[in-house]
Design an enzyme around this catalytic site. Structure first.
Site, short mmCIF file in Angstrom:
data_model
loop_
_atom_site.label_atom_id
_atom_site.label_comp_id
_atom_site.label_asym_id
_atom_site.label_seq_id
_atom_site.Cartn_x
_atom_site.Cartn_y
_atom_site.Cartn_z
CE1 TYR A 1 8.12 6.12 -15.80
CE2 TYR A 1 6.68 5.09 -14.47
CZ TYR A 1 7.04 6.20 -14.95
OH TYR A 1 6.51 7.38 -14.88
CE1 TYR B 1 11.83 9.93 -16.41
CE2 TYR B 1 10.08 10.14 -17.92
CZ TYR B 1 10.34 9.62 -16.70
OH TYR B 1 9.49 9.46 -15.78
#
Ligand SMILES: [Zn+2]
Lengths: 390, 126
Positions: A343, A293
């Site tokens: 994102y 991440y």
């Protein structure tokens, strides 16, 4: 008898919309488009969906989605909290559902007009009432309003303690940008990034500059989970879920776990690492590639340590030797990640994990990728999983 | 504000930096919460912090610039001498002068509409 999720479930389909700065359509529209696409990828009809999982932050709730996409009867639906920390958690829910017979075809999705609509980077505001909002009241009066400000506090301490430089963060940003150069969906497609550009860019929250931040994007991503057995009979080569877990550690806050003894490690990621390695019987040496991440570059270096690819404080050395690059020890975020693809709250990193297993990435490493590690949001209650070939 | 944290802001309005203390085991805790995670007591009182501490970490916020704040904004995480940590702002200090481990002291800052906020300055600075 205790049930282990090891090898019980698999990802049989992935679906994504185009990514843009302005989708021009509703988030619900994005949601149903990516779900239809994931069903097409898996070779099932949306009418066969009987489970749906999303994020509490998603605006398209399960029954609206089900109706719009023409899903059948639902026997499982749930939502996971904590922003990007939910990413792998949705898969954990789906895997549990298929392993226990609660559902057969579960689709996890995240659909967001993350650039043209509600931007996560705009941070928190609103009336202080719930326990969640009271949490933010310790930060907002001081001007800590955006995720970058919360993460910078930890990044600065970590970098100070271990001598991590801005060039190290720049190397992470450039490595992922280099991957994105080959990915037509990516924000960074065809847009090279140099160290000079990186070092001369606008400071946002020291030590983080604009290129350390993920790219707010309009788009959606869906992941179709079914049993490993059933997945073998579907259209795509399945990505078997070797292990999956959620993880939150003692003293955890969302984004601001500043009151634990150390700020220089990620205890929740260490918990996730221990659990997925225990569950799968695998270790760091078995992991060939990763989608860690990456809302911020500093998180990548810290996670290299959390997941045992090196010792504490040694993540910088892996980065400097090019471990994250396509021919490196651990090619990472080969689609560009949240920083250079877009994102979508980590869902798109899961999709890339599946592509790596399918040998289908636009930046597929030459080596055989047997196992891919995927993690959820950093600094929040999180999770991780290992995907493997069948 | 809510039932679990209003007292802290009331102490701030009284020019004090508060720390919650468990009455069961005397452990100090921040941010406040209704139950002690160690002994599970619901009983608590408060102590007034000396306001002295050192900088555990910091960040300098430059962009985006929200109305009502003066940038660059130096945000500090302070290790109080009582042993708890608090997030706050460092005032009267150029961003170049902030560093890990520096000693700091609390002062109360009053914003234009009268709201009082505990902030910090470098120890010894006027
Ligand atoms: Zn106690």
């Amino acid at each position: 008898m205790p049930i282990s999720l090891k090898d019980e479930a698999a990802i049989a389909g992935i679906g994504l919309t185009d990514f843009s700065k302005q989708s021009g359509v509703s988030e619900l529209s994005l949601a149903v488009q990516c779900i239809k696409s994931a069903c097409d990828d898996a070779g099932i009809s949306p009418g066969e969906i009987d489970g749906l999982v999303t994020y509490t932050l998603d605006s398209s709730d399960e029954v609206e989605v089900a109706r719009a996409v023409g899903a059948g009867d639902l026997s499982f639906f749930s939502q996971i909290n904590y922003g990007g920390g939910a990413a792998v958690g949705t898969i954990a829910q789906a895997a549990m559902a298929v392993a226990t017979g609660q559902a057969t075809n579960v689709v996890c999705y995240r659909a967001m007009n993350g650039r043209s609509g509600k931007r996560m980077g705009q941070g928190v505001s609103g009336d202080i009432s719930s326990s969640d909002l009271i949490h933010w009241s310790w930060y907002t009066p001081y001007g800590m309003l955006i995720p970058g400000s919360w993460i910078a506090m930890v990044a600065n301490k970590y970098m100070h303690r271990y001598g991590v430089t801005r060039e190290d963060l720049g190397r992470v940003a450039m490595s992922q940008r280099n991957h994105a150069l080959r990915n037509p969906r990516a924000y960074g497609y065809g847009k090279p990034l140099t160290m000079e550009q990186y070092l001369n860019s606008k400071q946002i929250a020291e030590p983080l500059c604009i290129y350390d931040f993920c790219q707010e994007t309009d788009g959606a991503c869906a992941i179709m989970v079914t049993s490993a057995e059933r997945a073998r009979d579907l259209k795509q080569k399945p990505a078997i879920i070797r292990a999956v877990t959620q993880a939150s550690s003692r003293g955890q806050e969302q984004m601001t776990s500043y009151y634990r003894d150390e700020l220089i490690s990620l205890p929740e990621m260490e918990l996730a690492a221990k659990r997925i390695y225990d569950m799968s019987g695998l270790g760091p040496n078995d992991i060939d590639a990763a989608c860690l991440y990456d809302a911020f570059t500093s998180e990548i270096i810290m996670q290299l340590e959390s997941f045992g690819f090196c010792g504490a404080g040694e993540g910088k050395y892996l980065v400097r030797e090019g471990a994250l690059d396509i021919d490196g020890r651990l090619p990472n975020n080969t689609h560009g990640g949240l920083i250079s693809e877009g994102y979508i709250h980590g869902m798109n990193n899961i999709a890339e994990g599946v592509r790596l297993i399918r040998c289908d990435s636009t930046s597929q490493p030459e080596k055989l990728v047997e196992h891919v590690l995927v993690s959820s949001g950093v600094g929040v209650p999180t999770g991780a999983m290992i995907l493997g070939r069948c | 504000m809510g039932l679990d944290n209003a007292w802290w802001w009331e102490m701030a309005a009284d020019d004090k930096l508060g720390i919650q203390r468990c009455q069961g085991c005397q452990t100090l805790r921040h941010p406040p919460r209704p139950m002690c995670g160690d002994c599970h007591s619901l009983e608590w009182d408060t102590v007034e912090a000396s306001g002295k501490g050192s900088i555990c970490s910091y960040t300098v916020l430059r962009h985006p610039q929200f109305p009502g704040y003066e940038y660059p904004l130096v945000i500090v995480l302070v290790d109080l001498e009582e042993g708890t940590r608090v997030t706050s702002q460092l005032v009267g200090c150029e961003p170049e002068d902030v560093d890990f481990g520096l000693q700091v002291e609390m002062l109360i800052q009053r914003d234009p509409d009268g709201f009082k906020l505990p902030v910090f300055k470098l120890a010894g600075n006027a």
